[in-house]
Design an enzyme around this catalytic site. Structure first.
Site, PDB file in Angstrom:
ATOM      1  N   TRP A 101       0.835  -1.211   0.000  1.00  0.00           N
ATOM      2  CA  TRP A 101       0.000   0.000   0.000  1.00  0.00           C
ATOM      3  C   TRP A 101       0.867   1.256   0.000  1.00  0.00           C
ATOM      4  O   TRP A 101       0.587   2.219  -0.713  1.00  0.00           O
ATOM      5  CB  TRP A 101      -0.947   0.014   1.204  1.00  0.00           C
ATOM      6  CG  TRP A 101      -1.895  -1.136   1.203  1.00  0.00           C
ATOM      7  CD1 TRP A 101      -2.018  -2.091   2.165  1.00  0.00           C
ATOM      8  CD2 TRP A 101      -2.856  -1.475   0.186  1.00  0.00           C
ATOM      9  NE1 TRP A 101      -2.984  -2.996   1.807  1.00  0.00           N
ATOM     10  CE2 TRP A 101      -3.524  -2.647   0.611  1.00  0.00           C
ATOM     11  CE3 TRP A 101      -3.226  -0.905  -1.032  1.00  0.00           C
ATOM     12  CZ2 TRP A 101      -4.531  -3.260  -0.132  1.00  0.00           C
ATOM     13  CZ3 TRP A 101      -4.224  -1.513  -1.774  1.00  0.00           C
ATOM     14  CH2 TRP A 101      -4.862  -2.670  -1.337  1.00  0.00           C
ATOM     15  N   ASP A 168      -1.477   7.027   6.012  1.00  0.00           N
ATOM     16  CA  ASP A 168      -2.529   6.065   5.697  1.00  0.00           C
ATOM     17  C   ASP A 168      -2.725   5.184   6.932  1.00  0.00           C
ATOM     18  O   ASP A 168      -1.873   4.375   7.264  1.00  0.00           O
ATOM     19  CB  ASP A 168      -2.085   5.225   4.487  1.00  0.00           C
ATOM     20  CG  ASP A 168      -3.077   4.103   4.144  1.00  0.00           C
ATOM     21  OD1 ASP A 168      -4.101   3.974   4.836  1.00  0.00           O
ATOM     22  OD2 ASP A 168      -2.804   3.369   3.171  1.00  0.00           O
ATOM     23  N   LYS A 192     -11.794  -1.499   7.361  1.00  0.00           N
ATOM     24  CA  LYS A 192     -10.904  -2.285   8.223  1.00  0.00           C
ATOM     25  C   LYS A 192     -11.309  -2.188   9.707  1.00  0.00           C
ATOM     26  O   LYS A 192     -11.164  -3.135  10.426  1.00  0.00           O
ATOM     27  CB  LYS A 192      -9.458  -1.856   8.063  1.00  0.00           C
ATOM     28  CG  LYS A 192      -8.964  -1.862   6.618  1.00  0.00           C
ATOM     29  CD  LYS A 192      -8.483  -3.207   6.137  1.00  0.00           C
ATOM     30  CE  LYS A 192      -8.340  -3.298   4.625  1.00  0.00           C
ATOM     31  NZ  LYS A 192      -7.475  -2.328   3.999  1.00  0.00           N
TER      32      LYS A 192
HETATM   33  C1  LIG Z   1      -6.842  -1.967   2.610  1.00  0.00           C
HETATM   34  C2  LIG Z   1      -5.831  -0.918   2.576  1.00  0.00           C
HETATM   35  C3  LIG Z   1      -5.768   0.007   1.519  1.00  0.00           C
HETATM   36  C4  LIG Z   1      -6.678  -0.047   0.325  1.00  0.00           C
HETATM   37  O1  LIG Z   1      -7.921   0.430   0.667  1.00  0.00           O
HETATM   38  P1  LIG Z   1      -9.078   0.657  -0.401  1.00  0.00           P
HETATM   39  O2  LIG Z   1     -10.107   1.338   0.420  1.00  0.00           O
HETATM   40  O3  LIG Z   1      -9.480  -0.703  -0.876  1.00  0.00           O
HETATM   41  O4  LIG Z   1      -8.557   1.481  -1.505  1.00  0.00           O
HETATM   42  C5  LIG Z   1      -4.814   1.001   1.599  1.00  0.00           C
HETATM   43  N1  LIG Z   1      -3.964   1.079   2.632  1.00  0.00           N
HETATM   44  C6  LIG Z   1      -4.001   0.199   3.652  1.00  0.00           C
HETATM   45  C7  LIG Z   1      -3.025   0.335   4.776  1.00  0.00           C
HETATM   46  C8  LIG Z   1      -4.942  -0.818   3.655  1.00  0.00           C
HETATM   47  O5  LIG Z   1      -4.980  -1.688   4.677  1.00  0.00           O
END
Ligand SMILES: *Cc1c(COP(=O)(O)O)cnc(C)c1O
Length: 355
Positions: A101, A168, A192
């Protein structure tokens, strides 16, 4: 019989939240209408949005300098959106590469301007968090990923820097206390630890915006969403509603500080067994192990895989397969997963040893 859901995402949410959400799907606020068929501008839905924003502010102690908004497009759109809003034409951005990511975020920024990786743990399949790197004080921002969902490594501390920090936090937001004031922007896809996919939570320092000097399409401009209070266009109402219910549940259960204790206890229980049990090994260096996603392997997969898989199937454990880039197993222990589910997994590991 209860299913123990260790899925990495979309993932487990509190049972109480699923129940309330299913009722609202049929009859929201006693309107005789579904939450998904009323106007997003009705007072009933505006109240949901307001409560969701207020709960984020309260639970994370968000300072007045920061705005809370909900956007669509997932965390993946934030990879580009952060660059559009923070990366100047002549400046550069710095990225900490701690996994897939993080690297995707870097790629989006490098498509737009000058982006560089300050440190990477790719050399050891992202099994640790790089430390001791330097952030250029003249860069536009520093981007990091607080929890590496796929490989199971977590930033326990954030670097001290004068440069704006963008993070993020998709897979560990609301799992532990965070000093929001230290970040210019935090983003997290809902699916999540918060709600169903659809909404992305963004917490942004208002004074940091409007500096990139670029043309920013309206949908990609944070100021658009701030000025329209997350209603520039139709928001993902169901995702925001369920997120609000999850935040209410979190508040009822003592907030982020209390859930942090529970999450630490769950993680300690599982990692203790991974280290104790001679049949298993963890994949991440101990000091960087994630309390949300624990990755581990069978030392002798050929000999024990079938037996272990039979045990976890019998115990009704779901979503334990590791990501294809790591293999083995990944136990995701988000806020709504109870310690009893972790105990069921630990018992399976013990049973395998005693066979
Ligand atoms: C799941 C995840 C993403 C991707 O998220 P989307 O909402 O599917 O774009 C990005 N960064 C992290 C750390 C993630 O766990």
């Amino acid at each position: 019989m209860k299913i123990h859901n260790f899925s990495a995402g979309p993932c487990i949410l509190p049972t109480q939240v699923f129940q309330e959400a299913s009722e609202a799907m049929l009859n929201f606020d006693n309107l005789g209408l579904s939450i998904v068929e009323i106007s997003h501008r009705s007072k009933n839905f505006v109240a949901v949005m307001d409560e969701a924003v207020a709960l984020v502010k309260e639970l994370l102690h968000v300072p007045n300098s920061h705005e809370v908004i909900f956007i669509q497009g997932g965390a993946s759109l934030q990879f580009a959106m952060t660059a559009f809003n923070f990366l100047t034409e002549t400046g550069k951005a710095q990225y900490l590469d701690t996994g897939v990511w993080a690297f995707k975020a870097f790629k989006e920024a490098s498509g737009l301007g000058d982006a560089e990786i300050v440190a990477s743990s790719k050399d050891k399949n992202y099994s640790y968090i790089p430390k001791g790197y330097n952030i250029d004080p003249h860069s536009d921002y520093f981007h990091c990923t607080s929890n590496n969902t796929i490989y199971g490594a977590q930033l326990k501390e954030f670097p001290l820097t004068e440069v704006p920090v963008i993070c993020d936090m998709s897979s560990d937001i609301f799992s532990r206390p965070v000093d929001v004031a230290k970040f210019d922007l935090i983003y997290a896809g809902a699916q999540k630890n918060l709600g169903p996919a659809g909404a992305t939570l963004v917490i942004v320092k208002k004074s940091a915006l409007g500096k990139s000097g670029r043309y920013i399409p309206a949908m990609l401009d944070y100021n658009t969403h701030i000025s329209k209070e997350s209603m520039f266009n139709t928001p993902p109402v169901f995702s925001i509603y369920v997120s609000m219910l999850t935040l209410r549940w979190l508040k009822e259960n003592g907030g982020v500080e209390a859930i942090h204790h529970k999450n630490e206890a769950k993680a300690a229980l599982l990692y203790h067994e991974i280290d104790r049990n001679p049949l298993f090994e963890g994949t991440v260096v101990k000091e960087d192990r994630s309390s949300m996603n624990a990755c581990f392997l069978l030392k002798d997969e050929a000999a024990h895989k079938d037996a272990f898989n039979a045990l976890i199937t019998e115990a009704r454990i779901n979503g334990l397969a590791g990501h294809r880039s790591v293999g083995g197993y990944r136990a995701s222990m988000y806020n709504a997963l109870g310690q009893e589910s972790v105990q069921v997994l630990v018992d399976c590991m013990k049973k395998l040893e005693n066979k």
